[in-house]
Design an enzyme around this catalytic site. Structure first.
Site, PDB file in Angstrom:
ATOM      1  N   HIS A   1      12.461  -2.999   4.256  1.00 36.32           N
ATOM      2  CA  HIS A   1      13.395  -3.863   4.901  1.00 36.32           C
ATOM      3  C   HIS A   1      14.122  -4.736   3.947  1.00 36.32           C
ATOM      4  CE1 HIS A   1      14.862  -7.036   7.721  1.00 36.32           C
ATOM      5  NE2 HIS A   1      14.973  -5.818   8.535  1.00 36.32           N
ATOM      6  N   ASN A   2      15.201  -5.477   4.167  1.00 36.43           N
ATOM      7  CA  ASN A   2      15.733  -6.350   3.180  1.00 36.43           C
ATOM      8  C   ASN A   2      14.820  -7.760   3.070  1.00 36.43           C
ATOM      9  OD1 ASN A   2      18.020  -5.359   1.968  1.00 36.43           O
ATOM     10  ND2 ASN A   2      19.388  -5.702   3.613  1.00 36.43           N
TER      11      ASN A   2
ATOM     12  N   HIS B   1      20.006  -0.746   9.318  1.00 37.51           N
ATOM     13  CA  HIS B   1      19.005  -1.287   9.809  1.00 37.51           C
ATOM     14  C   HIS B   1      18.203  -2.195   8.867  1.00 37.51           C
ATOM     15  CE1 HIS B   1      19.159   0.785  13.688  1.00 37.51           C
ATOM     16  NE2 HIS B   1      19.911   1.496  13.125  1.00 37.51           N
ATOM     17  N   CYS B   2      18.950  -2.799   8.229  1.00 38.33           N
ATOM     18  CA  CYS B   2      18.473  -3.768   7.156  1.00 38.33           C
ATOM     19  C   CYS B   2      17.592  -3.006   5.921  1.00 38.33           C
ATOM     20  CB  CYS B   2      17.655  -4.951   7.639  1.00 38.33           C
ATOM     21  SG  CYS B   2      18.983  -5.991   8.473  1.00 38.33           S
ATOM     22  N   ALA B   3      17.760  -1.560   6.125  1.00 43.62           N
ATOM     23  CA  ALA B   3      16.971  -0.886   5.171  1.00 43.62           C
ATOM     24  C   ALA B   3      17.532  -0.016   4.400  1.00 43.62           C
ATOM     25  CB  ALA B   3      15.835   0.209   6.034  1.00 43.62           C
TER      26      ALA B   3
END
Lengths: 376, 376
Positions: A96-97, A334-336
């Site tokens: 994830h970010n 999805h922030c990925a």
């Protein structure tokens, strides 16, 4: 409405959570700032939450449970507290970010960073991981992908990391409360968690559990209620990493949630979520035109199923699911970002269905039927 | 119990706060993470709170109101976001550790730091401030001391700071909600506030208001819900400085509190608190053996009165007040070490009485009578 965005935040909280927050808002003072009743009550709420989280996640010392506003702040605390420009770190494509962006910022300051690739099913190769570890100070990885739900084998990863002298920082935002975790048995050095997802507590809560002996520099500095005359943040945990007024209101809720999880048993809740996830997966698997992402040959897994329908943009599909069927899911990226690249979904994103122990079989079947209609 | 530790956290919240938090815990999803009803509701809660805080504090743009877990995190965000090892900063003896410790940490990394002294009444000399400003990048100061309640003349300080090209960072933890603040009219560049003190909202809330044009580096990095594929935190405010899931539950309460404050009027509440503070001050002033700290010739001021009774240790006095009279006050050091040095109270600390708009005249009189008995 059928709420299936539990990987973003659980909407239905554990029994007792709302009541605990409400009660704390009427009676809790400022924890560790004073010796009168309300201050001591707040301190008790915070300490009680530490003890329950330690019990739930296998942290050997309650005073090594650090509270933050969310998992992102916990990950920033762990990453910036341990790593610096002269170090080398390893991470994975699954992240994830909240893991990637702090690491990228350190990379821009001179830290060396290696990123283990994922394949088109979002899997990593543990053999390839080993090759990256010599000389690394830390390995930062998720417990389960927030996009595919693929779980990493933390015991195996910890063993590998420690073989090369690297510490293991784990992002358990997607698993704490949903998958049994004993950080001591697994060999995790720093375990970061979110309070408002699988732990079924309020927003504004999260934290990290520190294996005794692991030393982190503070990210925030400020009032500590103790050692006021010291120039530096006090060295002892948890004070070293906690500055300013605690969210005792939110932590009252998190403590109540953890209490409920301990009584119910995460094993039982995990079994329930796995069953729901499998039911949905099997319900959508054979629908023509539906692409499901991830490796569903390995269980347990995060209780998410990400998919796309035909050549529909994921946002269009999610909008249709909400508007026409009342099903709340998450679309888009999805922030990925790296995992989207690996899966080939960087452009269109993916529609993510995510479950909680309170999701029902009827909801699962209705969601699968809606996907079938959408694809039809 | 008579609660007089409102400078640590207000125990009685604004009408509607608890209800708003409770409602949000049942219906709010993850703000800016999804387009379904609960996610949009959470986004609405957060944006509504931004708008109300901007209106309350005179911030010209709602998207320049950044939310944090508390005032300490806001101050860390402002200080570390602006200042670095090659800079020079100025602060005062009045500051809380949430200002001093971040500045000390930067000083240890090579930043130059000048500290304006306070006299034994906790006053600063504005003429002496001016001498420190040439070449400074920022002046960091409190609006009101959390120990004496002495208020700084922000308009005058801003004018001085800007004359020398320094930005003004203000710690308004003790005044936001209690003293009228219009950051634009005053000339404040960065205004840091606590949500759970004078703003009468829940714990786990706080933030900073940024004058448009002031550029801060992010302290935290992570998911932003937008621009997921960028390596860096997105550049636009508020996203640049906010990473991870918002505390929409707490912010629902803060928004309700701000709404109530806007309707009541901070001017009116301030007048009420000033009257209460003056009543208590006059009630204890003439008691033999009682020493009151601060400069009570200047009003308005923070609604705190710090004192010592005879040669009693401040903790012993506070314990007696709580045990024998049911009056909850704060003793000891107040995370303001330099001001204790200036006041001569580094050893014994001070007993701080602090009020809220809900404090009554009867409580004030009972507290003053208790001090009289204790001194007798």
């Amino acid at each position: 409405m059928i709420y299936m965005d539990n990987a973003a935040t659980t909407l239905r909280k554990a029994p007792g959570v709302i009541e605990a927050v409400t009660a704390a808002m009427k009676t809790a003072g400022n924890a560790a700032r004073g010796a009168h009743g309300p201050a001591l009550e707040a301190a008790g709420i915070v300490y009680d939450a530490r003890e329950k989280l330690a019990a739930l996640l296998g942290c050997p010392r309650a005073d090594h449970v650090i509270f933050t506003a969310n998992a992102t702040q916990a990950l920033n605390t762990a990453i910036y507290g341990l790593l610096g420009p002269g170090d080398r770190a390893v991470t994975t494509d699954l992240e994830h970010n909240s893991v990637l962006r702090p690491l990228y910022a350190l990379q821009d300051q001179g830290m060396a960073l290696d990123i283990l690739p994922a394949d088109r099913q979002g899997r990593i190769r543990y053999e390839a991981l080993e090759a990256l570890l010599p000389g690394a100070k830390a390995l930062v990885c998720t417990h389960a992908s927030n996009l595919t739900g693929n779980l990493l084998d933390l015991a195996r990863i910890a063993e590998l990391a420690h073989r090369y002298g690297a510490l293991l920082i784990v992002d358990a935002a997607q698993t704490a409360g949903s998958i049994p975790i004993n950080m001591t048995e697994l060999g995790v050095d720093l375990l970061c968690f979110s309070g408002h997802k699988g732990l079924l507590g309020p927003q504004g809560t999260g934290g990290l559990c520190i294996r005794p002996g692991v030393e982190l520099r503070p990210l925030l500095r400020g009032g500590s209620g103790v050692r006021s005359h010291d120039r530096a943040q006090p060295p002892e945990y948890p004070t070293r990493l906690e500055a300013g007024t605690h969210n005792a209101h939110g932590l009252a809720g998190l403590g109540a949630a953890a209490d409920w999880l301990l009584r119910e048993g995460v094993e039982k809740l995990c079994a329930r979520e796995q069953e729901l996830t499998r039911r949905f997966y099997e319900g959508v698997l054979s629908i023509g035109g539906v692409t499901v992402y991830g490796d569903f040959s390995v269980w347990p897994r995060g209780s998410v199923v990400a998919l796309n329908v035909g050549d529909l943009d994921s946002s269009a599909a999610a909008d249709a699911l909400y508007t026409d069927y009342g099903i709340a899911v998450r679309a888009g990226a999805h922030c990925a970002p790296r995992l989207h690249d690996a899966l080939g979904t960087a452009e269109r994103g993916a529609v993510r269905f995510s479950f909680s122990p309170f999701t029902t079989e009827e909801e699962i079947d209705a969601a699968a039927a809606a996907v079938r209609e959408l694809a039809g």
